[in-house]
Design a protein around this motif. Structure first.
Motif, PDB file in Angstrom:
ATOM      1  N   LEU A 152     -34.247  17.861 -11.026  1.00  0.00           N
ATOM      2  CA  LEU A 152     -34.566  17.416 -12.386  1.00  0.00           C
ATOM      3  C   LEU A 152     -36.074  17.420 -12.623  1.00  0.00           C
ATOM      4  O   LEU A 152     -36.542  17.789 -13.698  1.00  0.00           O
ATOM      5  N   PHE A 154     -38.018  16.984 -16.126  1.00  0.00           N
ATOM      6  CA  PHE A 154     -37.589  15.615 -16.405  1.00  0.00           C
ATOM      7  C   PHE A 154     -38.499  14.620 -15.693  1.00  0.00           C
ATOM      8  O   PHE A 154     -39.090  14.930 -14.659  1.00  0.00           O
ATOM      9  N   LYS A 208     -32.158   9.220 -26.762  1.00  0.00           N
ATOM     10  CA  LYS A 208     -31.606  10.340 -27.519  1.00  0.00           C
ATOM     11  C   LYS A 208     -31.999  10.258 -28.996  1.00  0.00           C
ATOM     12  O   LYS A 208     -32.274  11.272 -29.623  1.00  0.00           O
ATOM     13  N   GLU A 258     -34.133  14.494 -24.205  1.00  0.00           N
ATOM     14  CA  GLU A 258     -32.963  14.936 -23.464  1.00  0.00           C
ATOM     15  C   GLU A 258     -32.821  13.960 -22.294  1.00  0.00           C
ATOM     16  O   GLU A 258     -33.806  13.642 -21.623  1.00  0.00           O
ATOM     17  N   GLU A 305     -30.714  12.652 -18.741  1.00  0.00           N
ATOM     18  CA  GLU A 305     -29.795  12.886 -17.632  1.00  0.00           C
ATOM     19  C   GLU A 305     -29.690  11.584 -16.843  1.00  0.00           C
ATOM     20  O   GLU A 305     -30.684  10.885 -16.662  1.00  0.00           O
ATOM     21  N   VAL A 343     -28.348  10.111 -13.157  1.00  0.00           N
ATOM     22  CA  VAL A 343     -27.853  10.390 -11.812  1.00  0.00           C
ATOM     23  C   VAL A 343     -27.253   9.090 -11.294  1.00  0.00           C
ATOM     24  O   VAL A 343     -27.935   8.060 -11.259  1.00  0.00           O
ATOM     25  N   TYR A 396     -33.289   9.850 -16.291  1.00  0.00           N
ATOM     26  CA  TYR A 396     -34.331  10.868 -16.347  1.00  0.00           C
ATOM     27  C   TYR A 396     -34.421  11.370 -17.780  1.00  0.00           C
ATOM     28  O   TYR A 396     -33.389  11.567 -18.420  1.00  0.00           O
TER      29      TYR A 396
END
Length: 94
Positions: free
Chosen positions: A27, A32, A51, A56, A58, A60, A85
């Protein structure tokens, strides 16, 4: 006269390299930036706020140290948490 003492320094990145999650490296290379580790319900709130601000996002999944897939499957489900991220969405310019 005092003698100078040299203390060797190891960079944090090099010292922690064996412990870094491969997903983090992937990432990070994709642009990121790691923000925080959160659990629900705050995790969903933070993802939604990023958002809304054109990022963007992500996530984990977070697995505590010493817990592998087999241990997690045998024990009760882990609390839902993850590392967030983000990277700025690149707008397509004509």
């Amino acid at each position: 006269m005092a003698t100078r003492r040299v203390i060797p320094i190891t960079l944090i990145g090099d010292a922690l390299r064996p412990f870094i999650n491969p997903a983090h490296t992937q990432l990070e290379r994709a642009g990121f930036m790691r923000m925080m580790v959160l659990g629900e319900p705050r995790l969903s709130e933070i993802v939604e706020k990023f958002k809304m601000r054109s990022y963007e996002v992500e996530v984990v999944p977070y697995v505590p140290e010493g817990v592998d897939d087999e241990t997690a499957a045998q024990n009760e489900p882990l609390p839902i948490s993850g590392t967030v991220y983000v990277r700025k969405l690149e707008l397509i310019k004509p």
